[in-house]
Design a protein around this motif. Structure first.
Motif, PDB file in Angstrom:
ATOM      1  N   VAL A  28       0.860  -1.173   0.000  1.00 26.10           N
ATOM      2  CA  VAL A  28       0.000   0.000   0.000  1.00 26.10           C
ATOM      3  C   VAL A  28       0.901   1.230   0.000  1.00 26.10           C
ATOM      4  N   GLU A  30       1.006   5.634  -0.798  1.00 30.20           N
ATOM      5  CA  GLU A  30       0.267   6.877  -0.996  1.00 30.20           C
ATOM      6  C   GLU A  30       0.989   7.653  -2.093  1.00 30.20           C
ATOM      7  N   ASN A  58     -10.855   3.377  -1.620  1.00 28.88           N
ATOM      8  CA  ASN A  58     -10.501   2.794  -0.328  1.00 28.88           C
ATOM      9  C   ASN A  58     -11.617   1.924   0.242  1.00 28.88           C
ATOM     10  N   VAL A  61     -11.368  -1.432  -1.343  1.00 29.43           N
ATOM     11  CA  VAL A  61     -10.189  -2.149  -0.846  1.00 29.43           C
ATOM     12  C   VAL A  61     -10.455  -2.674   0.561  1.00 29.43           C
ATOM     13  N   GLU A  62     -11.134  -1.874   1.379  1.00 26.39           N
ATOM     14  CA  GLU A  62     -11.465  -2.320   2.732  1.00 26.39           C
ATOM     15  C   GLU A  62     -12.319  -3.588   2.702  1.00 26.39           C
ATOM     16  N   VAL A  73      -4.404  -3.924   7.364  1.00 26.61           N
ATOM     17  CA  VAL A  73      -4.405  -2.988   6.240  1.00 26.61           C
ATOM     18  C   VAL A  73      -5.434  -1.876   6.431  1.00 26.61           C
ATOM     19  N   HIS A  74      -6.467  -2.109   7.217  1.00 24.60           N
ATOM     20  CA  HIS A  74      -7.531  -1.109   7.409  1.00 24.60           C
ATOM     21  C   HIS A  74      -6.968   0.234   7.885  1.00 24.60           C
ATOM     22  N   LEU A  77      -5.577   2.660   5.039  1.00 29.42           N
ATOM     23  CA  LEU A  77      -6.434   3.089   3.939  1.00 29.42           C
ATOM     24  C   LEU A  77      -7.075   4.452   4.187  1.00 29.42           C
ATOM     25  N   SER A  78      -6.253   5.471   4.148  1.00 28.08           N
ATOM     26  CA  SER A  78      -6.760   6.841   4.195  1.00 28.08           C
ATOM     27  C   SER A  78      -5.938   7.664   3.210  1.00 28.08           C
ATOM     28  N   ASN A  81      -4.540   6.240  -2.158  1.00 28.35           N
ATOM     29  CA  ASN A  81      -3.682   5.060  -2.083  1.00 28.35           C
ATOM     30  C   ASN A  81      -3.663   4.304  -3.399  1.00 28.35           C
ATOM     31  N   LEU A  83      -2.334   0.298  -4.813  1.00 26.36           N
ATOM     32  CA  LEU A  83      -1.907  -1.031  -4.404  1.00 26.36           C
ATOM     33  C   LEU A  83      -0.917  -1.571  -5.421  1.00 26.36           C
TER      34      LEU A  83
END
Length: 161
Positions: A28, A30, A58, A61-62, A73-74, A77-78, A81, A83
């Protein structure tokens, strides 16, 4: 919600799950501030090493990581992002670490899942500094060969006397 939109979201979540299962590493990153040219350059470099970079929402992905069981990974995820999916454990990490150093703060490594285990960003950078699989095998074989080579040199020295 429109049925077509719902099906598109389900297929995207399934795509993420399938890619994660098919590859050994999920990184992950940014990418805030990267230009399109820089992103294309990064994608080309990753593609040449058997990795790929994809951008997803996101929330989707969550759902995918929840389905995969990657609870760590949660927290990552801000923000914007991307992958990175890599077939090899280290090749994708090496490329990402190289470009993160080159692009500076615009490409930020957040963490990864390597073979089902969570790896934080500093550990991932340290792992990317290791030699590749072929290099490690070569080092191991030279360690195995060293005692035999020393014995052969000793026997040859005695034979020469």
């Amino acid at each position: 919600m429109n049925q077509e939109v719902l099906q598109a979201k389900i297929s995207t979540v399934n795509e993420i799950v399938e890619k994660a299962k098919a590859n050994k590493t999920l990184i992950v990153v940014e990418y805030r501030g990267l230009s399109v040219a820089q992103l294309q350059e990064l994608r080309r470099a990753l593609r040449s090493e058997g990795a790929s970079l994809s951008v997803y929402k996101n929330s989707l992905v969550e759902r995918a990581v929840k389905e995969l069981g990657y609870d760590d990974v949660h927290a990552l995820l801000s923000g914007p992002n991307a992958l990175v999916f890599s077939e090899d454990e280290l090749k994708g990490a090496k490329v990402i670490a190289k470009y993160a150093k080159r692009f500076g703060a615009t490409l930020n490594i957040k963490g990864a899942i390597m073979e089902g285990h969570f790896v934080d960003a500093p550990t991932l950078v340290q792992l990317s500094k290791l030699p590749g699989r072929d290099g490690l095998i070569s080092m191991f074989l030279s360690c195995l060969q060293a005692p035999i080579r020393s014995f052969a040199c000793a026997v040859q020295a005695i034979a020469d006397k």
